[in-house]
Design an enzyme around this catalytic site. Structure first.
Site, mmCIF file in Angstrom:
data_model
loop_
_atom_site.group_PDB
_atom_site.id
_atom_site.type_symbol
_atom_site.label_atom_id
_atom_site.label_comp_id
_atom_site.label_asym_id
_atom_site.label_seq_id
_atom_site.Cartn_x
_atom_site.Cartn_y
_atom_site.Cartn_z
ATOM 1 N N GLU A 129 43.533 61.200 84.688
ATOM 2 C CA GLU A 129 44.239 61.899 85.770
ATOM 3 C C GLU A 129 43.294 62.579 86.762
ATOM 4 O O GLU A 129 43.725 63.037 87.833
ATOM 5 C CB GLU A 129 45.208 62.936 85.184
ATOM 6 C CG GLU A 129 44.594 64.247 84.758
ATOM 7 C CD GLU A 129 43.844 64.235 83.424
ATOM 8 O OE1 GLU A 129 43.525 65.323 82.921
ATOM 9 O OE2 GLU A 129 43.586 63.136 82.888
ATOM 10 N N CYS A 183 41.679 64.268 76.359
ATOM 11 C CA CYS A 183 40.548 65.179 76.138
ATOM 12 C C CYS A 183 40.863 66.179 75.021
ATOM 13 O O CYS A 183 40.837 65.818 73.852
ATOM 14 C CB CYS A 183 40.177 65.886 77.446
ATOM 15 S SG CYS A 183 38.564 66.711 77.390
ATOM 16 N N HIS A 237 39.408 61.715 81.180
ATOM 17 C CA HIS A 237 40.525 62.206 81.994
ATOM 18 C C HIS A 237 40.955 61.150 83.010
ATOM 19 O O HIS A 237 40.450 61.126 84.135
ATOM 20 C CB HIS A 237 40.106 63.464 82.754
ATOM 21 C CG HIS A 237 40.002 64.696 81.923
ATOM 22 N ND1 HIS A 237 41.071 65.531 81.672
ATOM 23 C CD2 HIS A 237 38.933 65.246 81.287
ATOM 24 C CE1 HIS A 237 40.679 66.549 80.921
ATOM 25 N NE2 HIS A 237 39.388 66.405 80.670
#
Length: 250
Positions: free
Chosen positions: A197, A109, A195
């Protein structure tokens, strides 16, 4: 026995309080994720990975390039195109890391945008506005080869974008809101605008907080919250990241 892979997590922000408390910052979040990925690859997560934490916002501390094998740039609420001293320092460090022939980079990002900026392309507010929660990422042919999928689903939380691809960088994918969703330079870096994660809890917490503060409209937050539970490819993307850092492919 091969030495541990030395990964430096450059924390470009502190997550919202509830997420920070649960995961111990982006460092804790990525450490947990990479160790889970390591297990899936048959790598001992404790001895095979040496993951360190670097606060580049407040302490503005960085690892020496000769002391690490890989650098991970996290997401951030800050704007990658601003001229805050810590952001300018991060961009300059990134330029040096890009020139290093050994160290590999991962940009997530904000980190994706910082790498783009360090390579000389425009970053800034996208005209399409926010892209939030689980969204489709249409892959290029190289993106399909890299990730082993025809399309990716990935959590998003951004309105800033990289406007174009730097010279010699391989495009990985796009979405209706963002033409540059991922960049790849074999042997050097992989970036994604999304993202991998993030999960349902993290995105829900961020969306609800930003809805209460007026950053997101009710329509935006309702739409995002309706998609936070959708299946996504975050773990598979992260496995590809770790394989890249381990040198399984260029």
């Amino acid at each position: 026995m091969r030495p541990p892979l030395r990964i430096a997590i450059l924390e470009c922000d502190t997550p919202v309080e509830s997420v920070d408390k649960r995961y111990n910052g982006y460092y804790g979040l990525f450490s947990q994720l990479f160790r889970e990925c390591a297990k899936s690859l048959g790598v001992e997560p404790e001895t095979g990975l040496d993951i360190t934490r670097w606060d580049v916002v407040h302490a503005q501390e960085y690892p020496r390039l000769e002391d690490v094998d890989a650098i991970v740039y996290t997401g951030s609420k800050h704007d990658s195109f601003e001229s805050d001293p810590w952001i300018l320092k991060l961009v300059e460090y990134t330029k040096k890391a890009l020139e290093d022939h050994r160290v590999k980079l991962l940009g997530i990002c904000f980190g994706h945008q910082i790498i783009g900026r360090a390579l000389g392309v425009k970053v800034g507010r996208g005209d399409a506005g926010w892209e939030i929660a689980v969204c489709d990422m249409d892959l290029t042919e190289q993106g399909k080869k890299l990730f082993g999928k025809d399309k990716l689903r990935i959590h998003q939380m951004h309105r800033d974008i990289v406007f174009s691809y730097p010279t010699n960088v391989v495009p990985l994918g796009s979405s209706p809101n963002c033409a540059v969703q991922g960049m790849y330079l074999p042997g050097k870096f992989i970036t994604v605008q999304g993202h991998p994660e993030f999960n349902e809890f993290i995105v829900s917490e961020v969306v609800n907080l930003r809805a209460r503060s007026g950053v997101f409209s009710n329509e935006q937050s309702d739409d995002a919250l309706a998609r936070v539970k959708l299946a996504h490819d975050g773990f598979d993307i992260s496995v590809v990241f770790l394989r890249f850092l381990l040198g399984e492919f260029k």
